[in-house]
Design an enzyme around this catalytic site. Sequence first.
Site, PDB file in Angstrom:
ATOM      1  N   TYR A 150       0.855  -1.188   0.000  1.00  0.00           N
ATOM      2  CA  TYR A 150       0.000   0.000   0.000  1.00  0.00           C
ATOM      3  C   TYR A 150       0.886   1.231   0.000  1.00  0.00           C
ATOM      4  O   TYR A 150       1.873   1.295   0.735  1.00  0.00           O
ATOM      5  CB  TYR A 150      -0.892   0.005   1.252  1.00  0.00           C
ATOM      6  N   ASP A 245       9.276   2.677  -0.092  1.00  0.00           N
ATOM      7  CA  ASP A 245       8.237   3.351   0.686  1.00  0.00           C
ATOM      8  C   ASP A 245       8.421   2.931   2.145  1.00  0.00           C
ATOM      9  O   ASP A 245       8.015   1.840   2.547  1.00  0.00           O
ATOM     10  CB  ASP A 245       6.850   2.966   0.169  1.00  0.00           C
ATOM     11  N   LYS A 273       4.222   8.771   9.157  1.00  0.00           N
ATOM     12  CA  LYS A 273       4.015   8.103  10.453  1.00  0.00           C
ATOM     13  C   LYS A 273       5.080   8.495  11.486  1.00  0.00           C
ATOM     14  O   LYS A 273       5.007   9.600  12.008  1.00  0.00           O
ATOM     15  CB  LYS A 273       3.867   6.597  10.227  1.00  0.00           C
TER      16      LYS A 273
HETATM   17  C1  LIG Z   1       0.266   4.694   5.725  1.00  0.00           C
HETATM   18  C2  LIG Z   1       1.041   4.469   4.495  1.00  0.00           C
HETATM   19  C3  LIG Z   1       1.016   5.358   3.421  1.00  0.00           C
HETATM   20  C4  LIG Z   1       0.067   6.513   3.362  1.00  0.00           C
HETATM   21  O1  LIG Z   1       0.323   7.436   4.374  1.00  0.00           O
HETATM   22  P1  LIG Z   1      -0.876   8.446   4.809  1.00  0.00           P
HETATM   23  O2  LIG Z   1      -0.205   9.350   5.791  1.00  0.00           O
HETATM   24  O3  LIG Z   1      -1.936   7.585   5.390  1.00  0.00           O
HETATM   25  O4  LIG Z   1      -1.307   9.144   3.585  1.00  0.00           O
HETATM   26  C5  LIG Z   1       1.871   5.145   2.363  1.00  0.00           C
HETATM   27  N1  LIG Z   1       2.705   4.096   2.349  1.00  0.00           N
HETATM   28  C6  LIG Z   1       2.755   3.205   3.364  1.00  0.00           C
HETATM   29  C7  LIG Z   1       3.727   2.085   3.306  1.00  0.00           C
HETATM   30  C8  LIG Z   1       1.903   3.353   4.452  1.00  0.00           C
HETATM   31  O5  LIG Z   1       1.920   2.434   5.417  1.00  0.00           O
END
Ligand SMILES: *Cc1c(COP(=O)(O)O)cnc(C)c1O
Length: 435
Positions: A150, A245, A273
């Site tokens: 994701y 990511d 995060k």
């Molecule tokens: C949470 C997440 C996102 C998106 O981040 P948001 O702050 O929710 O937009 C993108 N990549 C990964 C791997 C994530 O876990």
Amino acid sequence: MTDSTEARYPNSEALYARALKVIPGGVSSPVRAFRAVGGTPLFITRAAGAEVTDADGRTYLDMVGSWGPLIAGHAHPDVAGAVREALGRGTTFGAPCEPEVALAERVVASYPGIEQVRFVSSGTEAVMSAIRLARAYTGRDLIVKFAGCYHGHADHLLVAAGSGLATFGKPSSAGVPEAFTACTCVLPLDDEAAARALFARQGARIAAVIIEPVPANHGLLLQRREFLAALRQLTREHGTLLIFDEVISGFRLARGGAAELYGITPDLATFGKVIGGGMPVGAFGGPRRIMSRLAPEGDTYQAGTLSGNPVAMTAGLATLDVLERSQGWEQLERTGAELEALLRPVLERAPFPVHLVRQGSLIWMAFNEAGAPRAAATLTERESGRFAQLFHAMLARGVYLPPSAYEACFLSLAHTRAHLQRFTQALADALPAVT
Ligand SMILES: *Cc1c(COP(=O)(O)O)cnc(C)c1O
């Protein structure tokens, strides 16, 4: 589900009823709605350390940690204090400020290969911007993602694998034109041959390969180092950028994220995060030769009213300070290992197969009967039904698990041995209640 029908949450239920009228599904982000487990989502009124308190005054051991940011625990006094001080100096200036420079310096000093950083307000934005930059830098359009990873909700990443290797992805959401996903190829994780085959055909057209190096959004799909190394080699050979990511893994699994853990340096990395310490922050970074393509130095537009926000930057810095001061990454690994050791014998006695998957402070109970998967695997109704029952049985015993069988638990520095024992005891009591 005896446990869930016995337990009633009148205040959360009333708030949910109000919310349903004015907010679609009653929530600001879908997974919060408890759709995968049934029942009423808990409305949280306050939180401290490793615990959250709901609107009915019940306190739970929290295994969600706001889905990743709260690595120091809820309302850590140092983070809360720094935020309070920053608030007193003003919430936003729309002009550069010192804390964003300090946080950028911290990322540069921590993460392999990063010389420059740009801040945004979410992980989604970080990924979206990194991909635009990769396309600008390479002059190519195609991107590659992996099923089960994701990357936020940007249009061109809401893609499901098409049928067969030769096809490009199909939109996985309404409202996404096929034309937008026509430039996104979807590959399976854990499969070097599929990646090689795609590059053999399309390599010269691929701008970037994006991957969660430790995929943590479809369960915890731990990858072999050789697979990540093969992606590094393939992308290098074809002039394609490799994007890690690290929105979950960055500053969680190590100071230098999964790149440090695996000893593999991507061309660009995205963060979110943890780096925001509970405030809305995202970031992306890489070498100057790539990053300098961004406006105002370069021709690639990217901007944000609240980007580099002083309060948010301060929360991120304070969180990283806590991690440095407490040798947080070592502590998190110890905590994770301890929980794993406590849970293994309990899960071995479970009346159905549950497999434990862990990387540092990320821990996932895989309900897949076939074993812990390394690529995206859909749970059967029976398997996800078991999780739903366990979720409610744990809730009734004061443990707040992520409300989906596909979500890993997040440990924090606030999780003590006593918390881990509480979790283990609740699980030992709850498992026999699952039919
Ligand atoms: C949470 C997440 C996102 C998106 O981040 P948001 O702050 O929710 O937009 C993108 N990549 C990964 C791997 C994530 O876990």
